[in-house]
Write a protein that holds these residues in place. Sequence first.
Motif, mmCIF file in Angstrom:
data_model
loop_
_atom_site.group_PDB
_atom_site.id
_atom_site.type_symbol
_atom_site.label_atom_id
_atom_site.label_comp_id
_atom_site.label_asym_id
_atom_site.label_seq_id
_atom_site.Cartn_x
_atom_site.Cartn_y
_atom_site.Cartn_z
ATOM 1 N N LEU A 54 -4.261 16.853 70.416
ATOM 2 C CA LEU A 54 -5.053 17.656 70.992
ATOM 3 C C LEU A 54 -4.501 18.821 71.386
ATOM 4 C CD1 LEU A 54 -7.043 15.015 73.420
ATOM 5 C CD2 LEU A 54 -7.977 15.949 71.045
ATOM 6 N N ALA A 55 -3.585 18.939 71.880
ATOM 7 C CA ALA A 55 -2.904 20.279 72.560
ATOM 8 C C ALA A 55 -2.162 20.880 71.255
ATOM 9 C CB ALA A 55 -1.799 19.870 73.388
ATOM 10 N N ALA A 56 -1.683 20.279 70.287
ATOM 11 C CA ALA A 56 -1.093 21.106 69.307
ATOM 12 C C ALA A 56 -2.319 21.606 68.253
ATOM 13 C CB ALA A 56 -0.568 20.037 68.151
ATOM 14 N N GLY A 57 -3.224 21.025 68.226
ATOM 15 C CA GLY A 57 -4.443 21.636 67.283
ATOM 16 C C GLY A 57 -5.036 22.978 68.122
ATOM 17 N N PHE A 58 -5.229 22.638 69.581
ATOM 18 C CA PHE A 58 -5.708 23.655 70.277
ATOM 19 C C PHE A 58 -4.792 24.976 70.218
ATOM 20 C CE2 PHE A 58 -6.880 26.147 73.944
ATOM 21 C CZ PHE A 58 -8.276 25.760 74.347
ATOM 22 N N ALA A 167 -13.511 32.791 63.689
ATOM 23 C CA ALA A 167 -13.273 31.564 64.215
ATOM 24 C C ALA A 167 -13.007 30.669 62.984
ATOM 25 C CB ALA A 167 -14.271 31.015 65.282
ATOM 26 N N VAL A 168 -13.975 30.704 62.196
ATOM 27 C CA VAL A 168 -14.051 29.878 60.727
ATOM 28 C C VAL A 168 -12.611 30.160 59.909
ATOM 29 C CG1 VAL A 168 -14.957 29.162 58.687
ATOM 30 C CG2 VAL A 168 -16.285 29.335 60.746
ATOM 31 N N ALA A 169 -12.154 31.356 59.900
ATOM 32 C CA ALA A 169 -11.185 32.045 59.012
ATOM 33 C C ALA A 169 -9.842 31.434 59.976
ATOM 34 C CB ALA A 169 -10.925 33.262 59.052
ATOM 35 N N GLY A 170 -9.961 31.528 61.008
ATOM 36 C CA GLY A 170 -8.588 31.005 61.682
ATOM 37 C C GLY A 170 -8.611 29.348 61.614
ATOM 38 N N LEU A 171 -9.597 28.710 61.782
ATOM 39 C CA LEU A 171 -9.414 27.358 61.748
ATOM 40 C C LEU A 171 -9.149 26.680 60.337
ATOM 41 C CD1 LEU A 171 -12.621 26.143 63.672
ATOM 42 C CD2 LEU A 171 -10.525 25.621 64.334
ATOM 43 N N LEU A 312 -14.307 26.695 72.119
ATOM 44 C CA LEU A 312 -15.059 25.689 71.268
ATOM 45 C C LEU A 312 -13.931 25.837 70.105
ATOM 46 C CD1 LEU A 312 -18.486 26.664 71.655
ATOM 47 C CD2 LEU A 312 -17.538 24.452 72.180
ATOM 48 N N SER A 313 -13.567 26.913 69.464
ATOM 49 C CA SER A 313 -12.772 27.018 68.371
ATOM 50 C C SER A 313 -11.427 26.144 68.759
ATOM 51 C CB SER A 313 -12.205 28.512 68.132
ATOM 52 O OG SER A 313 -13.526 29.333 67.957
ATOM 53 N N GLY A 314 -10.987 26.070 69.896
ATOM 54 C CA GLY A 314 -9.632 25.608 69.977
ATOM 55 C C GLY A 314 -9.862 24.163 70.019
ATOM 56 N N LEU A 315 -11.045 23.569 70.800
ATOM 57 C CA LEU A 315 -11.401 22.202 70.637
ATOM 58 C C LEU A 315 -11.658 21.581 69.068
ATOM 59 C CD1 LEU A 315 -13.282 21.711 73.870
ATOM 60 C CD2 LEU A 315 -11.071 20.859 73.306
ATOM 61 N N SER A 316 -12.314 22.462 68.404
ATOM 62 C CA SER A 316 -12.489 22.040 67.003
ATOM 63 C C SER A 316 -11.130 22.078 66.318
ATOM 64 C CB SER A 316 -13.335 23.162 66.213
ATOM 65 O OG SER A 316 -14.576 23.361 66.816
ATOM 66 N N GLY A 317 -10.151 22.963 66.690
ATOM 67 C CA GLY A 317 -8.839 22.651 66.107
ATOM 68 C C GLY A 317 -8.178 21.346 66.498
ATOM 69 N N ALA A 369 -15.781 23.613 60.296
ATOM 70 C CA ALA A 369 -14.619 24.089 59.796
ATOM 71 C C ALA A 369 -13.539 23.028 60.277
ATOM 72 C CB ALA A 369 -14.244 25.488 60.066
ATOM 73 N N GLY A 370 -13.758 22.659 61.662
ATOM 74 C CA GLY A 370 -12.749 21.740 62.195
ATOM 75 C C GLY A 370 -12.331 20.676 61.463
ATOM 76 N N ILE A 371 -13.737 20.037 61.183
ATOM 77 C CA ILE A 371 -13.835 18.843 60.294
ATOM 78 C C ILE A 371 -13.127 18.907 59.072
ATOM 79 C CG2 ILE A 371 -15.208 17.002 59.218
ATOM 80 C CD1 ILE A 371 -17.161 17.560 61.541
#
Length: 445
Positions: A54-58, A167-171, A312-317, A369-371
Amino acid sequence: MSDAWLLAHTGIAIVGIVVMITWLKTPPIFGLLIGATYLGLATGLGVHGTTEALAAGFGDVMAEIGMLITFGVVIGSLLTATNTLHRVLERLLGVFGEKRVPMVFAVSLSTVFTSIYSDVVLVLTAPLARRLGGRLGPRGVALMGGALTAGIEVGLVFVVPGVAALAVAGLLRVPLGEMFLFGLAVGLPTAVLTTLVFSVLLRRGLRWNPAVDELKTDIGGETAVTTASARQLPLSLSVSPVLLTLSLIALGALADAFRFPLGPVSLLSEPVIAMAIGAGLAHLLARRVLPSHEVNAAVGKALAMAGPILVLSGLSGSVAEVIGKSGLRDVLASSFGTGFLPPLVLVWLIAAVLHIAMGSISISAITAAGILAPIAGSLGVPVVLVALAACSGALFLPHVSSNFFWMFQSLLGLSTRGTFKTHTVAMSLASVISLPIVLVLGLVV
């Protein structure tokens, strides 16, 4: 754990996230966190492994897009404070005339002003669109509504520096210059074609009755957008922060594509540096025409608007990282590869279903994008097209669960029925029109 159980737990997590957000009215940040935590524990990562993922993805997502989104929203907020958007639209109307006003709105809002937060753009432009629509005949308000929503939302998801596009590009780890070029190649024709098709529908199939589709309000008057100072910069200078930022990003993308060395200029073409330069220039120009406290307030509003998107982007990560760590990457990639539909169409469907369930274009695009992030590179298509397909699906069928839906209704002076005919129909058209464009790009890249 068997592949079937991995897929089952993934399905439970995703459905659980949707149910928590839509039915239980759980804030998205908690829904995503709970879903990701369940997925990690259920797939055998354990407590330590789950929290670590969780932390690494965020953190990875914040490192990728944190500054980009922040600087982008700052640029938009400062342009709003200096009245730049309204001035540009008025100038374009003077050049092209009122008959072309729907296309002027669709093109300009989907390309030039994507850095301004979508809700803010709607507040600034809806009264002007309402007033001008009244001059275009009995279907004029409807036509302006379709053009307005097409321009705003298409720019939000496809064209950098739209926050959903960033956000999508980053994820999905798409280079920002690549996202800008390909997003513009999809977003601009989508906005134009959506406006054209919607106007044909209004004439031939979509019956518009002002008596029931519009409300009698006084919001269609002149747009009262003023600045505290009487001074105004030349318009070309006012829009220079956006033009400079996009030019630098595009320069870097073209240099990479043609392997042309930029030397010291390459630093300026790095997306973070380009966005920072644009934000700095916007700040300097704002200080020329506004008191310092208003400039500082605009920056403060930008930071407040950027916060939810970043979280939200971080949590999707975090969701993406858990999927990757649990071994689901290969299982999901195999499931996509053996599907009866092309991968990009399946990506579109995932984002469309998420949007119908969640109601937010930004949240559904980011969640999709996160999925997809762990398997994006194994779908057999360029990852930038996966990003664009997700953004395309996220436009499909906005409805009453969307905050933008109700803002659109109120600011345009429409009934709920009229809002469905304009906002919902135009956005669904944009979604359906943009998918074939993405698929065609897939044939040539």
